[in-house]
Design an enzyme around this catalytic site. Structure first.
Site, PDB file in Angstrom:
ATOM      1  N   ARG A 258       2.030   1.857  -3.796  1.00 40.98           N
ATOM      2  CA  ARG A 258       1.171   2.908  -4.337  1.00 40.98           C
ATOM      3  C   ARG A 258       2.013   3.896  -5.140  1.00 40.98           C
ATOM      4  O   ARG A 258       3.084   4.308  -4.710  1.00 40.98           O
ATOM      5  CB  ARG A 258       0.427   3.646  -3.220  1.00 40.98           C
ATOM      6  CG  ARG A 258      -0.579   2.757  -2.500  1.00 40.98           C
ATOM      7  CD  ARG A 258      -1.372   3.495  -1.454  1.00 40.98           C
ATOM      8  NE  ARG A 258      -2.203   2.569  -0.696  1.00 40.98           N
ATOM      9  CZ  ARG A 258      -2.911   2.891   0.372  1.00 40.98           C
ATOM     10  NH1 ARG A 258      -2.895   4.136   0.812  1.00 40.98           N
ATOM     11  NH2 ARG A 258      -3.642   1.995   1.008  1.00 40.98           N
ATOM     12  N   ARG A 273       5.176   9.841   2.895  1.00 40.68           N
ATOM     13  CA  ARG A 273       4.430   9.385   1.716  1.00 40.68           C
ATOM     14  C   ARG A 273       5.403   8.692   0.764  1.00 40.68           C
ATOM     15  O   ARG A 273       6.189   9.336   0.072  1.00 40.68           O
ATOM     16  CB  ARG A 273       3.759  10.582   1.027  1.00 40.68           C
ATOM     17  CG  ARG A 273       2.718  10.194  -0.029  1.00 40.68           C
ATOM     18  CD  ARG A 273       2.092  11.433  -0.643  1.00 40.68           C
ATOM     19  NE  ARG A 273       1.388  12.231   0.330  1.00 40.68           N
ATOM     20  CZ  ARG A 273       0.135  11.992   0.760  1.00 40.68           C
ATOM     21  NH1 ARG A 273      -0.524  10.972   0.277  1.00 40.68           N
ATOM     22  NH2 ARG A 273      -0.429  12.783   1.647  1.00 40.68           N
ATOM     23  N   GLU A 347      -1.975  11.347   9.447  1.00 40.96           N
ATOM     24  CA  GLU A 347      -2.847  10.175   9.342  1.00 40.96           C
ATOM     25  C   GLU A 347      -2.051   8.871   9.445  1.00 40.96           C
ATOM     26  O   GLU A 347      -1.037   8.697   8.780  1.00 40.96           O
ATOM     27  CB  GLU A 347      -3.596  10.194   8.008  1.00 40.96           C
ATOM     28  CG  GLU A 347      -4.514   9.007   7.807  1.00 40.96           C
ATOM     29  CD  GLU A 347      -4.972   8.842   6.374  1.00 40.96           C
ATOM     30  OE1 GLU A 347      -5.168   7.692   5.948  1.00 40.96           O
ATOM     31  OE2 GLU A 347      -5.110   9.863   5.670  1.00 40.96           O
ATOM     32  N   SER A 350      -7.181   4.403   8.775  1.00 45.09           N
ATOM     33  CA  SER A 350      -8.493   4.754   8.211  1.00 45.09           C
ATOM     34  C   SER A 350      -9.429   3.567   8.406  1.00 45.09           C
ATOM     35  O   SER A 350      -9.169   2.476   7.885  1.00 45.09           O
ATOM     36  CB  SER A 350      -8.388   5.080   6.718  1.00 45.09           C
ATOM     37  OG  SER A 350      -7.749   6.326   6.522  1.00 45.09           O
ATOM     38  N   ARG A 389       5.374   4.901   8.213  1.00 44.83           N
ATOM     39  CA  ARG A 389       4.774   6.126   8.749  1.00 44.83           C
ATOM     40  C   ARG A 389       4.716   6.121  10.276  1.00 44.83           C
ATOM     41  O   ARG A 389       4.974   7.149  10.924  1.00 44.83           O
ATOM     42  CB  ARG A 389       3.388   6.337   8.143  1.00 44.83           C
ATOM     43  CG  ARG A 389       2.814   7.704   8.476  1.00 44.83           C
ATOM     44  CD  ARG A 389       1.531   7.998   7.733  1.00 44.83           C
ATOM     45  NE  ARG A 389       1.748   8.216   6.310  1.00 44.83           N
ATOM     46  CZ  ARG A 389       0.810   8.662   5.471  1.00 44.83           C
ATOM     47  NH1 ARG A 389      -0.411   8.918   5.931  1.00 44.83           N
ATOM     48  NH2 ARG A 389       1.084   8.845   4.194  1.00 44.83           N
TER      49      ARG A 389
END
Length: 421
Positions: A258, A273, A347, A350, A389
């Site tokens: 990403r 990130r 987070e 999801s 993460r």
């Protein structure tokens, strides 16, 4: 994407759904083009019928009248051809606008402008109270030869890193535990392409709108995936499944990429990130049934909660509000693990359900067992685990006063030791 019939018959509902998601749409233009397209199609159908009828009469026309008759037939054919071109152009314009119309949020989704409107549903576990000054993951992992951010950035720019030694082994342990866990729960494991065509990105609703987040291989017109949801959900694109085959339960471990465009200055420290990461993703393709979709939504969320409990990490569950939902999502729940260096939750998962939003784009349908019209499938997905993460939460929560890092018992057989350092 939304069914055109639904859009025509419920324009206010569609407008309200887009407004609650804070997504701008040009619904009036779409409806105008749709009306024109249907009118052109109707006229073209009528003229095609007239053309066929008159073509059959050629042999009955008197010789003296035949040249004029054939000229009229030629002009009619030219008019039909022009209408067919217009019909094709209008269909493309309608689809372009239709792809921008977001899914309507479920009534139970909390209304809010952005992530500030997300609602905490529950917590599991209590954040650890350290009897010493805890270190952040960068200091811990660098100390134990697990991470090198400086050389990663030197080689590939910001938000890049090297995992090393125990860092690689811990990541592999986490990912393999996640795969084994999902296989035990009846999911079929996949290795997936990391490069996909635009059809797959558009079919899973990442395009249009998410082009800035994707890495593009322009020479080949291919895109690096940001999640294996894209190839997994697209696996049956263009197919008609039998109802007896459903549900399809798939899981994949892949590298993901990403660009993180638009996040300049956010979460720049450490490996929270980053541009490249590893992820195990779960996808469910099921019947077009609201109750069944909700049941699978709860199940895929539980699949991931199990991992966080197994890793002995405190976490919370958030109900994502309308303004923080993606374009295709009907409803979404996030899992956030406690990360001491953030002094808060971050987070990690999801879980989303889409109804037939993705399957309409992918032309993914099934044949009902009792007969009747073909139906579009419902699709759902959720992270099983994502690294690096998850490593932040693991090393920070399980650090010891002597500087070592305890390995949760479920990971010891995969990692090969009960601690690092």
């Amino acid at each position: 994407m939304l069914d055109l019939k639904l859009i025509r018959e419920n324009p206010d509902l569609v407008r309200d759904g887009a407004a609650r998601k804070r997504i701008a749409i040009d619904l009036d233009r779409l409806l105008e083009l749709d009306r024109e397209a249907r009118a052109v199609q109707k006229e073209a159908d009528e003229l095609r019928a007239e053309q066929n009828r008159r073509s059959k009469e050629v042999g009955k026309v008197a010789a003296a009248e035949r040249p004029a008759f054939l000229e009229d037939l030629r002009l009619l054919k030219e008019k039909v051809k022009g209408l067919e071109t217009r019909e094709k152009d209008l269909a493309a314009e309608v689809r372009k606008l239709q792809l921008r119309i977001p899914q309507i949020p479920a009534p139970e989704v909390p209304v809010g402008p952005d992530e500030s409107g997300n609602v905490e549903l529950r917590r599991h576990g209590e954040p650890r109270k350290f009897e010493f000054a805890p270190k952040d993951h960068v200091e811990l992992m660098t100390k134990h030869g697990m991470l090198d951010i400086e050389r990663g950035a030197r080689l590939s720019g910001s938000r890049n890193y090297f995992l090393k030694g125990a860092g690689v082994l811990l990541e592999m342990a986490v990912l393999r535990f996640a795969i084994d866990h999902m296989v035990r729960r009846g999911f079929t494991v996949f290795g997936v392409p990391l490069l996909v065509r635009r059809d797959a990105m558009e079919g899973t609703a990442y395009f249009p709108g998410g082009e800035e987040q994707a890495y593009t291989c322009e020479k080949d017109d291919l895109y690096l995936i940001g999640t294996s949801e894209v190839p997994l959900t697209s696996y049956h694109a263009g197919e008609i499944l039998d109802e007896s085959e459903l549900p399809k339960k798939y899981v994949a471990w892949s590298s993901c990429f990403r660009r993180e465009a638009g996040t300049y200055g956010r979460d720049t420290a450490g490996i929270y990130r980053v541009h490249q990461f590893q992820k195990v993703e779960q996808v469910v393709v099921c019947r077009a049934d609201e109750a069944e979709s909700k049941q699978w939504h709860a199940q895929i969320l539980e699949n991931s909660e199990f991992l966080l409990r197994a890793f002995e990490l405190p976490y919370r569950v958030l109900h994502i509000c309308t303004g923080d939902l993606g374009a295709g999502q009907v409803e979404k729940f996030d899992l956030e693990a406690w990360m001491p260096s953030r002094n808060g939750y971050g987070e990690t998962h999801s879980a989303s359900r889409f109804h037939d939003f993705q399957s309409r784009r992918l032309d993914l349908r099934y044949r009902p067992a009792g007969g009747g019209a073909l139906r579009f499938c419902h699709t759902l997905n959720n992270t099983v685990v994502a690294s690096p993460r998850i490593l932040i939460a693991l090393v920070e929560n399980h650090q010891q006063s002597d500087g070592s890092i305890r390995i949760p018992p479920v990971l010891v057989p995969y990692f090969g030791a009960d601690r690092i350092g």
